[in-house]
Design an enzyme around this catalytic site. Structure first.
Site, PDB file in Angstrom:
ATOM      1  CB  SER A   1       7.963   3.860   9.622  1.00 48.23           C
ATOM      2  OG  SER A   1       6.934   2.901   9.687  1.00 48.23           O
TER       3      SER A   1
ATOM      4  CG  ASP B   1       8.849  -1.246   3.544  1.00 56.76           C
ATOM      5  OD1 ASP B   1       8.383  -2.051   4.369  1.00 56.76           O
ATOM      6  OD2 ASP B   1       9.074  -0.055   3.802  1.00 56.76           O
TER       7      ASP B   1
ATOM      8  CG  HIS C   1       9.777  -0.624   7.432  1.00 54.15           C
ATOM      9  ND1 HIS C   1       9.034   0.176   6.599  1.00 54.15           N
ATOM     10  CD2 HIS C   1       9.604  -0.119   8.680  1.00 54.15           C
ATOM     11  CE1 HIS C   1       8.420   1.122   7.304  1.00 54.15           C
ATOM     12  NE2 HIS C   1       8.769   0.960   8.569  1.00 54.15           N
TER      13      HIS C   1
END
Length: 191
Positions: free
Chosen positions: A41, A121, A153
């Protein structure tokens, strides 16, 4: 927040590099010439930035689900953590911010980069990674890519597979031990 405000992409990278150099100078078991970095991320954004910003220091990076181009990520996130500059010209006020994107600096790549993203995602759109891929291809750079089908994600039921690929990547590029010739992924020595 205070250190990174106005310097979102580069905050912390120099500190991490310096800390590793200091530790390698102090402890002989740390090889400062074989440094890898991994992130997910915002960490995916930062691990890619690290290998691009310090290409002679970081030798390998595995970057997952990175928000590499904050122009297509949640604007509130980058504005909150990077800040906006108030610009007043002839009684007209505008708010400006610019974070140099990872796709803008891919020409710096010297080491080994693996980009990983789940194809559905719903936090960081895969287009962030695709923009890095496009820039790398146009810059004539070699890289590796892993798309995890049906993963958001987090990598859900493919997390273990991803872990082995990450371990293989660092083993190959930092330790010189490659499993690439084998098709089947063998469990890492867990004695």
């Amino acid at each position: 927040h205070n250190y990174g405000y106005g310097n979102l992409r580069d905050y912390g990278l120099e500190d991490q590099k310096y800390a590793i150099q200091q530790l390698a100078a102090r402890y002989g078991f740390i090889d400062g010439s074989r440094v890898g970095i991994h992130g997910h991320s915002g960490g995916g954004f930062m691990s890619t930035a690290a290998i691009l910003k310090y290409p002679d220091f970081f030798k390998a990076a595995v970057s997952c689900a990175g928000n590499h181009d904050n122009r297509i990520y949640n604007r509130w996130w980058s504005e909150t953590h990077h800040g906006v500059t108030e610009k007043v010209e002839q009684s007209d006020t505008t708010f400006v911010y610019h974070i140099e994107t990872n796709p803008e600096i891919v020409s710096n790549l010297k080491g080994h980069l693996m980009l990983v993203h789940g194809d559905i995602d719903n936090n960081v759109n895969p287009a962030n990674t695709i923009r890095v891929v496009n820039a790398l291809i146009r810059a004539g750079k070699r890289f590796d890519m892993l798309i995890l089908p049906g993963q958001r994600h987090g990598f859900g039921d493919m997390n273990e597979y991803f872990f082995y690929r990450l371990a293989d990547y660092f083993s190959e590029w930092l330790l010189g031990s490659s499993e690439r010739g084998e098709v089947d992924i063998r469990e890492i020595n867990n004695d």
